[in-house]
Design a protein around this motif. Structure first.
Motif, PDB file in Angstrom:
ATOM      1  N   TYR A  30       8.689   9.528  17.932  1.00 19.28           N
ATOM      2  CA  TYR A  30       9.041   9.964  19.282  1.00 19.28           C
ATOM      3  C   TYR A  30       8.114  11.129  19.654  1.00 19.28           C
ATOM      4  N   LEU A  39      16.400   8.857  17.939  1.00 11.95           N
ATOM      5  CA  LEU A  39      16.342  10.159  18.591  1.00 11.95           C
ATOM      6  C   LEU A  39      17.759  10.652  18.876  1.00 11.95           C
ATOM      7  N   HIS A  90      11.878  14.755  22.914  1.00 11.94           N
ATOM      8  CA  HIS A  90      12.079  13.571  23.756  1.00 11.94           C
ATOM      9  C   HIS A  90      10.761  13.238  24.449  1.00 11.94           C
ATOM     10  N   PRO A  91      10.360  11.966  24.495  1.00 15.72           N
ATOM     11  CA  PRO A  91       9.076  11.624  25.120  1.00 15.72           C
ATOM     12  C   PRO A  91       8.975  12.015  26.596  1.00 15.72           C
ATOM     13  N   PRO A 106      10.109   4.365  21.064  1.00 13.84           N
ATOM     14  CA  PRO A 106       9.105   5.271  20.501  1.00 13.84           C
ATOM     15  C   PRO A 106       8.078   5.674  21.541  1.00 13.84           C
ATOM     16  N   ALA A 107       7.538   6.861  21.391  1.00 14.49           N
ATOM     17  CA  ALA A 107       6.613   7.415  22.380  1.00 14.49           C
ATOM     18  C   ALA A 107       5.326   6.608  22.427  1.00 14.49           C
TER      19      ALA A 107
END
Length: 656
Positions: free
Chosen positions: A112, A344, A78-79, A460-461
């Motif tokens: 991610y 995710l 997870h970011p 998205p990261a």
């Protein structure tokens, strides 16, 4: 009185031992003249024969270094560090004993990945995680050296003894080169930095492994089992050479390496591949003059086999892959969540992925037998066959040489590896397109009314771009000290110089062509439909109507019709045309028996064409084809046709 040991199954002694000749004679009677090779002998992607029957066989054992349970690995990807921490703690409390940190930028993060640019952020992500009680892995990533040094700084900040930790640091510059197409320096300089980082970490007490030979990029680019193993060997040998060139003893270089392989949905070949990996690596060790030692092998279930459509089928794919990995001898295993291709994964999908392993460990007790495939003729034959094919592929890679280096580096730079994988990928894509390799829920038995599944609402990261502040000659120990003091990621980044560039390997899932068709159909203002124009009584058209409905649904076309319009032994064409007009469809597909096509097909096609239909036909009525074409049939659908190309045309016809 006989001195022979009593049989475990004494009732079998009453029957004569069957011979292969007797079995083959019985099989030939059932085949009734059909070709044995075509009907009962399969071929793997590498051309290995897969027989219907094997005798018992023996072969070298492919054993793990430490028998017992494999590690249940969960992903920390997870970011947001706080959210990543909550998910990680739930995984560990739920039975996982290994965490794989996938930083933002890692190919395995799928856009991610944890955003941690300093020790404080990494500490938040691992808050409450007792690092000395679990196995910790880093996914290979473009800034893998910085990620590893950040983790080492966290260990120092927490006051932990590095020697007490089980950490795999995930250095894999060749994997990064394969996925993004470049590394920041020539290979010789990359080797120097790699050796310096390993020496610094070992000097602090970390035992490694430090290098991860990751075959996921090759697998996702279409590699066959033998090609995946060949890339594995070539990559590992490249690291051995690079580390030895920097003065590291060959035995220490060997001990610094671990493998990450892929478990796919073919149970037999996955088990054989993992067994072959250990045997092949032992052969490399022997060629290097080293006594073989079992290498740590981490396994992840296959990304390329996941689907976005009907994702619950991914639960079955993950279960087969996890079973195969356990039987094949994985030391640790990650089961990708069934929703991974959609985004995710949330807590539920992660729990199901984790429990897939726990059921196999706790209820099926798979871990209690070391190398359970040993002695089974089929597995032994496939293992040996893969060893031979993989070694030949490995030698071809090793023969490559150029300005960039030799072996895998040169083979990637010249495009040799990319071309070889492209050929395998093309063959696999063709098998999927023609449905010789069916994808349940996607190309076969699609569900146009599938239920919605949840993923985490996470973008998205996005990582902050930082200016490199480190010099190439800076000691990794100084970088760790800077991180402990509160420095950010830029303190460990080195500016690119004479970067090595190649054509990157694509990362593809097999279901993507069909998913694109479904997405296009779903996005249309008016969803495309097809009318099934049936000829004759129900029993005559059911099989082909079912085939047609299934095929068209794979492209997002809902099928209407399918009712019988038979009257007095013939098809009521007026009723058929009326039903077509009521359906609102523009595409009509005739469905019936060959005799119905010969007797009524032309008339039905002409009537439907006059009513404004584009007429297709389910089947290949060779003798009637010319007459049907003349009457208005413009295309035929049949088993083995290129379904992707056919459905692309069907969507166009249905929307015309």
């Amino acid at each position: 009185m006989s001195s022979a040991a009593p049989s475990d199954l004494p009732y079998l002694d009453a029957f004569p031992a069957p011979s292969r000749e007797a079995w083959r004679s019985a099989v030939d009677k059932v085949l009734k003249g059909a070709d044995f090779e075509k009907k009962l002998v399969g071929r793997s992607a590498d051309g290995l024969r897969i027989e219907p029957l094997y005798p018992a066989a023996t072969g070298p054992r492919a054993l793990r270094a430490t028998p017992g349970r494999w590690h249940v690995a969960a992903r920390l990807d997870h970011p947001d560090p706080a959210e990543a921490n909550a998910l990680a703690l739930a995984e560990l409390e739920g039975g996982a004993d290994s965490l794989t940190i996938s930083f933002a930028g890692a190919a395995a993060a799928r856009g991610y990945g944890l955003v941690a640019d300093d020790v404080a952020a990494l500490d938040r992500a691992l808050d409450g995680v007792m690092l000395d009680l679990i196995q910790l892995r880093l996914d290979p990533a473009p800034q893998g050296r910085v990620n590893a040094l950040l983790l080492a700084a966290l260990v120092e900040k927490r006051g932990l003894d590095p020697a007490s930790l089980d950490i795999s640091f995930g250095f894999d510059p060749l994997g990064v080169l394969s996925t993004i197409g470049s590394i920041a320096a020539p290979w010789s300089e990359v080797g120097r930095r790699l050796a310096a980082a390993i020496a610094s970490l070992k000097g602090r007490g970390f035992s490694g492994p430090f290098v991860t030979v990751d075959t996921r990029p090759a697998h996702e680019a279409g590699a066959s089992e033998a090609q995946e193993l060949a890339v594995m060997l070539a990559s590992a040998v490249a690291y051995l050479r690079a580390l030895e060139a920097q003065g590291m003893a060959l035995e220490q270089a060997r001990d610094a390496i671990a493998f990450t392989l892929v478990a796919d949905t073919d149970e037999f070949l996955t088990i054989a591949k993992l067994r072959a990996a250990r045997l092949l690596w032992a052969r490399v060790e022997q060629a290097c003059g080293l006594a073989p030692r079992s290498v740590p092998i981490h396994v992840e279930t296959g990304w390329r086999s996941l689907t976005r459509r009907d994702p619950f089928v991914n639960l079955l794919r993950g279960t087969v892959a996890a079973f195969s990995a356990g039987v094949g001898g994985a030391d640790s295993l990650t089961v990708l969540p069934f929703t991974a291709a959609l985004g995710l994964a949330d807590g539920f999908a992660r729990r199901v992925a984790r429990n897939t392993q726990l059921v196999l460990l706790e209820e099926a007790q798979l871990w209690r037998v070391a190398d359970p495939a040993a002695g089974a003729g089929g597995f032994e034959a496939l293992t040996q066959g893969l060893c031979e094919r993989s070694w030949a592929c490995f030698q071809e890679i090793e023969a490559s040489a150029g300005e960039t280096g030799r072996g895998l580096v040169a083979a990637l730079a010249s495009g040799q590896v990319q071309r070889d994988l492209a050929r395998s990928r093309s063959a696999a894509e063709k098998a999927v397109a023609t449905r010789r390799s069916p994808i349940t829920g996607t190309s076969e038995f699609p569900n146009l009314n599938e239920s919605h599944v949840e993923v985490l609402p996470v973008a998205p990261a996005a990582r902050t771009q930082r200016t490199p502040a480190a010099d190439a000659s800076l000691d990794p120990a100084d970088i760790i000290a800077a991180f402990v003091a509160g420095g950010d990621r830029s303190q460990g980044l080195i500016a690119s110089a004479d970067a090595l560039s190649i054509e990157p390997l694509p990362s593809l899932r097999l279901a993507e062509p069909f998913e694109a068709l479904r997405d296009k159909a779903q996005a249309a203002a008016t969803p495309p439909t097809v009318f099934l124009a049936t000829l004759g009584p129900l029993a005559d058209f059911t099989a082909r109507a079912g085939f047609a409905r299934n095929l068209f649904a794979a492209g997002g076309l809902a099928a209407s019709g399918g009712d019988s319009h038979a009257s007095d032994g013939a098809t009521d064409l007026d009723a058929l045309v009326g039903a077509f007009r009521e359906s609102g469809a523009r595409l009509a597909c005739l469905c019936g028996s060959d005799s119905a096509y010969a007797e009524e097909g032309a008339a039905a096609a002409e009537a439907l064409t006059n009513a404004g239909a584009t007429v297709w036909l389910a089947g290949r009525p060779a003798e009637s084809e010319a007459a049907l074409n003349q009457a208005g049939v413009v295309s035929f659908i049949f088993a083995g046709c290129d379904a992707v190309e056919t459905l692309t045309r069907a969507q166009a016809a249905a929307s015309a």
